[in-house]
Scaffold this motif. Structure first.
Motif, short mmCIF file in Angstrom:
data_model
loop_
_atom_site.label_atom_id
_atom_site.label_comp_id
_atom_site.label_asym_id
_atom_site.label_seq_id
_atom_site.Cartn_x
_atom_site.Cartn_y
_atom_site.Cartn_z
N UNK A 23 0.81 -1.22 0.00
CA UNK A 23 0.00 0.00 0.00
C UNK A 23 0.85 1.27 0.00
N UNK A 24 2.13 1.15 -0.10
CA UNK A 24 3.04 2.29 -0.06
C UNK A 24 2.76 3.26 -1.21
N UNK A 25 2.37 4.50 -0.93
CA UNK A 25 2.04 5.45 -2.00
C UNK A 25 3.24 5.88 -2.85
N UNK A 26 4.45 5.54 -2.42
CA UNK A 26 5.65 5.92 -3.18
C UNK A 26 6.02 4.89 -4.25
N UNK A 27 5.30 3.76 -4.31
CA UNK A 27 5.61 2.76 -5.33
C UNK A 27 4.59 2.84 -6.47
N UNK A 32 -2.42 -2.83 -5.87
CA UNK A 32 -2.94 -3.46 -7.10
C UNK A 32 -2.18 -4.74 -7.40
N UNK A 33 -2.81 -5.62 -8.17
CA UNK A 33 -2.15 -6.84 -8.63
C UNK A 33 -1.20 -6.51 -9.77
N UNK A 34 0.00 -7.05 -9.70
CA UNK A 34 1.00 -6.86 -10.74
C UNK A 34 1.86 -8.09 -10.87
N UNK A 96 7.99 -9.53 -0.65
CA UNK A 96 7.65 -8.19 -1.11
C UNK A 96 6.20 -8.23 -1.60
N UNK A 97 5.36 -7.39 -1.04
CA UNK A 97 3.96 -7.37 -1.41
C UNK A 97 3.09 -7.94 -0.31
N UNK A 98 1.77 -7.85 -0.54
CA UNK A 98 0.79 -8.28 0.46
C UNK A 98 0.28 -9.69 0.25
N UNK A 99 0.29 -10.15 -1.00
CA UNK A 99 -0.28 -11.46 -1.32
C UNK A 99 0.27 -11.87 -2.68
N UNK A 100 0.06 -13.13 -2.99
CA UNK A 100 0.38 -13.63 -4.33
C UNK A 100 -0.65 -14.70 -4.66
N UNK A 101 -0.85 -14.91 -5.94
CA UNK A 101 -1.83 -15.90 -6.39
C UNK A 101 -1.48 -16.39 -7.77
N UNK A 102 -2.07 -17.52 -8.13
CA UNK A 102 -2.01 -18.01 -9.50
C UNK A 102 -3.37 -17.72 -10.12
N UNK A 103 -3.41 -17.00 -11.22
CA UNK A 103 -4.66 -16.58 -11.84
C UNK A 103 -4.72 -17.04 -13.29
N UNK A 104 -5.90 -17.46 -13.69
CA UNK A 104 -6.11 -17.87 -15.08
C UNK A 104 -6.22 -16.62 -15.96
N UNK A 105 -6.00 -16.78 -17.28
CA UNK A 105 -6.20 -15.63 -18.18
C UNK A 105 -7.60 -15.02 -18.04
N UNK A 106 -8.61 -15.86 -17.84
CA UNK A 106 -9.98 -15.36 -17.69
C UNK A 106 -10.10 -14.50 -16.45
#
Length: 139
Positions: A23-27, A32-34, A96-106
Motif C-alpha cells: 500500500x506504499x504510495x511511493x511505489x 494493485x495486482x501486478x 515483497x507485497x501483500x499477497x500472491x496468487x495463480x490466476x487464469x487468463x480469464x
C-alpha cells in the motif's frame, strides 16, 4: 530519461503468478495486482535484474527465462520475461507485497482479483492491464 524495469510472467498449469503490491504510495500501483520484478540497477542487464528481483521478492527464480517483449514509452522501458513456475506456490516465500496468487487468463481479463489474505477484491495494475491484450500470444 526513461526508467527501466524487468518483470516476469511465470506460468503454472495455465495460470500466471501475480503479486498484490504493498500500500506504499511511493511505489508504482500500490494495492494493485501486478507481476514480480523491478528496476534495473546501474550496469545490470534486464535478465540479471529480473533474476535478482525474483530472488529478492519470492526467494526463487526459474532456470529458464525468455524475453517475451519490450515496451517503451516516454517514461519507462519495460522488459517482460516468461518462464515456468516449476515449484508449488506454497514453496515461494513472499518477501515483497501483500499477497500472491495463480490466476487464469480469464480471471486476469476481469480486471480485479480476489486476495485471500485481505479477503477482498483488488484491481490490476495498469501495466498488467496492458499485458492482458497479449495473453493469447503466450497461452
Amino acid at each position: 530519461m526513461s526508467v527501466e524495469f524487468a518483470i516476469a510472467m511465470l506460468q503454472q498449469e495455465g495460470r500466471w503468478l501475480l503479486q498484490l503490491r504493498d500500500e506504499n504510495p511511493r511505489i508504482v500501483a500500490p494495492g494493485c495486482w501486478g507481476l514480480f520484478g523491478g528496476h534495473l540497477e546501474p550496469g545490470e542487464t534486464a535478465l540479471i535484474a529480473v533474476r535478482r528481483e525474483l530472488n529478492e521478492e519470492i526467494s526463487w527464480c526459474p532456470d529458464q527465462l525468455k524475453i517475451w517483449f519490450r515496451h517503451q514509452d516516454e517514461q519507462r522501458i519495460v522488459h517482460v520475461f516468461t518462464g515456468e513456475l516449476s515449484v508449488p506456490l506454497q514453496q515461494l516465500q513472499l518477501r515483497d507485497g501483500q499477497d500472491m496468487t495463480l490466476a487464469s487468463p480469464e480471471q486476469i481479463r476481469c480486471g480485479r482479483l480476489w486476495s485471500s489474505k485481505l479477503n477482498q477484491q483488488r484491481p490490476l495494475a495498469s501495466a498488467l492491464s496492458m499485458l492482458v491484450e497479449k495473453l493469447d500470444e503466450i497461452t
